[in-house]
Scaffold this active site. Structure first.
Site, PDB file in Angstrom:
ATOM      1  N   GLY A 140       0.840  -1.193   0.000  1.00 38.52           N
ATOM      2  CA  GLY A 140       0.000   0.000   0.000  1.00 38.52           C
ATOM      3  C   GLY A 140       0.869   1.234   0.000  1.00 38.52           C
TER       4      GLY A 140
ATOM      5  CB  CYS B 263       5.353  -4.210   0.414  1.00 30.82           C
ATOM      6  SG  CYS B 263       6.240  -2.643   0.278  1.00 30.82           S
ATOM      7  CE1 TYR B 264       0.686   0.850   5.509  1.00 36.71           C
ATOM      8  CE2 TYR B 264      -0.924  -0.922   5.341  1.00 36.71           C
ATOM      9  CZ  TYR B 264      -0.523   0.290   5.881  1.00 36.71           C
ATOM     10  OH  TYR B 264      -1.323   0.917   6.796  1.00 36.71           O
TER      11      TYR B 264
ATOM     12  CG  HIS C 246       6.338  -5.648  -4.241  1.00 42.00           C
ATOM     13  ND1 HIS C 246       5.033  -5.504  -3.852  1.00 42.00           N
ATOM     14  CD2 HIS C 246       6.973  -4.523  -3.830  1.00 42.00           C
ATOM     15  CE1 HIS C 246       4.863  -4.340  -3.245  1.00 42.00           C
ATOM     16  NE2 HIS C 246       6.033  -3.727  -3.215  1.00 42.00           N
TER      17      HIS C 246
ATOM     18  CD  GLU D  84       3.357  -8.207  -5.542  1.00 41.68           C
ATOM     19  OE1 GLU D  84       4.084  -8.913  -4.816  1.00 41.68           O
ATOM     20  OE2 GLU D  84       3.092  -7.025  -5.265  1.00 41.68           O
TER      21      GLU D  84
ATOM     22  CG  ASP E 298     -14.407  -9.974 -22.317  1.00 44.70           C
ATOM     23  OD1 ASP E 298     -13.389 -10.695 -22.356  1.00 44.70           O
ATOM     24  OD2 ASP E 298     -14.400  -8.793 -21.948  1.00 44.70           O
TER      25      ASP E 298
ATOM     26  CE  LYS F 124     -10.014  -9.092 -22.561  1.00 39.78           C
ATOM     27  NZ  LYS F 124     -11.309  -8.422 -22.811  1.00 39.78           N
TER      28      LYS F 124
END
Ligand code: XMP
Length: 513
Positions: free
Chosen positions: A58, A85-86, A172, A174, A230, A369
């Site tokens: 954050g 992190c945060y 991080h 990710e 979609d 997506k």
């Protein structure tokens, strides 16, 4: 989609741009993941029966007034937690460790040194590169925690409390810049949370098919096809679930790219054998657009006419109760943080109003997506549809500056086709967010043989982007530009020049109207 049958991990969103990315990465590890606002009460979290929780990063400092904090009851639920992190600093602070604001801001790729015996870093090299972006640092882990890795700027880069199953990482995992990040997430998911890697395309499809069947029973369903990925994936899924109870409606406003209408027929009617109503309404749309040059009026006219046509068809299918919408998970993510308080409006395929008499079927509402694409591939949809670049609802009308006439549509459609062919041939199609031709309302002098010409230019627009909010103009190799230019000018009557748009968004937009 109801996802009861999958192990799930909740990502608490502390206002980072990374929360969605974390959820996507968890799903790439084949574990279902959802984003919830950071302030979600512990009781509500417990009710969702997650097997793990991840606190996102954050933008705030844990010491700032009003810095977002979770319900403290969350730490007593006995559910494994990973702070990033945060989130890492928050765990340290809430459980009695020490976080210090340092002058030293650690940003970018950093070498991290681990201790033996870590669960998060299990079976990974003791030295690895990780991606950092923080000002504050955890200097002492709370009691009961082991400090299992450090970097030059983070004395506690990783901390672990195996007994309570609470973990924190300053970096991080990710982002792709942490090369072993996915392994670290997997260690948390599989070894701390005991999650099963069951979120696979095959099981997602099975689950969705069952749910569509349960919702629709013997009812009739309508699905509007736009040519985009979609609505295409939603249609094929619903068809797999209910077969002939589904009718697809394809409103062809005549503003599509070359070959697109034929491809919709080929794919849905001939290949998948789906009931298809193909409304060829080009004349109606062109009549309404005659003389119109203002972009917003064009959009409005096309939108209104589209709904009218759809409603006329729907009237003929009066026994239909359900309407399929291609709503995706990012459309409905709620962020509870004050800074980013937002609930994105559901955008409808083809811009249909919600007050049509139908109940909605939204089979893709749990998917990102990239998952929609993977489902599409698994269902056997052609690559051209699954990997199609975004295309605006009002179609080529907003790429023709000034009046839309049949003649100008034809010029743009041909030019766009050349651009698409050459971009695909050069292997660039999937790397570009969008690449297309624009027809401006000016003409210029040229010479062809001994003849002077006075004809339109074509503007080539190609951008790279993550989400269309910002975009950079694409650096297309000169030889590709040369081929496009030569072919457009030689093959298309009425064009004597090709120009390249080298503007980024902002301040330009991707489209020209
Ligand atoms: P801009 O031009 O605003 O476009 O940078 C951002 C993204 O949105 C698409 N776009 C539209 N899509 N109806 C749509 O369905 C529209 O009226 C429309 N206008 C722009 C555009 O193609 C890009 O991907």
């Amino acid at each position: 989609m109801d996802v009861q049958n999958f192990d799930r991990v909740l990502v608490l969103d502390f206002g980072a741009q990374y929360a969605q990315l974390i959820a996507r990465r968890v799903r790439e590890c084949k574990v279902y993941s959802e984003i919830v606002p950071y302030a979600t009460p512990a009781a509500d979290i417990a009710e969702k029966e997650p097997k793990g929780l991840i606190f996102s990063g954050g933008p705030r400092s844990v010491y700032e007034e009003g810095a977002p904090r979770p319900d403290p009851g969350i730490f007593d639920l006995g559910i494994p937690i990973l702070g990033i992190c945060y989130g890492h600093q928050l765990i340290a602070r809430e459980l009695g460790g020490e976080v210090r604001s340092t002058d030293f801001r650690e940003y970018g790729r950093v070498e991290m040194q681990a201790e033996e015996g870590s669960l998060l870093l299990k079976e990974l090299p003791l030295t690895q590169n990780v991606w950092m972006s923080h000002g504050d640092s955890v200097v002492h882990a709370p009691g009961g925690f082991t400090e299992t890795a450090h970097t030059a700027g983070s004395p506690v880069a990783v901390m672990e409390n195996r007994e309570r199953s609470i973990y924190g990482v300053q970096f991080h995992p990710e982002v792709a810049h942490t090369p072993l990040g996915m392994d670290i997430l997997k260690n948390f998911l599989y070894h701390a949370c005991d999650c099963l890697p069951a979120w696979t395309m095959v099981s997602i499809i099975e689950q969705m098919v069952e749910e569509i069947q349960a919702q629709a029973g013997n009812g009739k369903i309508i699905c509007g096809l736009s040519g985009g990925v979609d609505s295409a994936v939603a249609a094929v899924l619903v068809h797999k679930a209910v077969g002939d109870q589904l009718t697809c409606v394809f409103v062809d406003h005549g503003l599509l790219r070359k070959g697109e209408a034929e491809q919709v027929e080929d794919t849905f009617q001939r290949h998948f054998k789906i009931n298809l109503v193909h409304v060829k309404a080009q004349e109606r749309f062109l009549e309404r657009l005659a003389g119109v040059t203002d972009p917003e009026r064009k959009r409005k006219i096309i939108g209104t006419e589209f709904i009218r046509v759809f409603e006329e068809v729907a009237k003929d299918l009066e026994d239909a109760q359900f309407l399929v919408q291609g709503t995706l998970y990012p459309d409905i993510i709620e962020s509870g943080t004050k800074d980013a308080a937002r609930i994105k409006s559901h955008h409808n395929v083809g811009g249909l109003p919600d007050d049509l008499r139908f109940q909605l079927v939204e089979p893709l509402r749990a998917l990102f997506k990239d998952e929609v694409r993977a489902v599409g591939e698994e269902l056997g949809l052609p690559e051209e549809i699954v990997w199609r670049q975004p295309f605006p609802g009002p179609g080529l009308a907003v790429r023709i500056i000034g009046e839309v006439t049949e003649e100008r549509l034809e010029i743009l459609r041909e030019a766009d086709d050349v651009v698409m062919q050459e971009i695909k041939k050069a292997g660039l199609y999937r790397d570009l967010w969008q690449s297309f031709a624009v027809l401006p309302a000016i003409r210029s002098v040229g010479v062809m043989g001994d003849e002077r010409t006075y004809a339109y230019p074509i503007i080539l627009r190609a951008v790279v982007s993550e989400d269309a909010m910002t975009a950079d103009w694409a650096r297309i190799p000169y030889d590709v530009l040369e081929r496009i230019s030569n072919r457009v000018i030689n093959e298309i009557r009425g064009v004597n020049r090709v120009a390249l748009d080298i503007s980024s968004k902002p301040p330009a937009t991707i489209e020209w109207e």
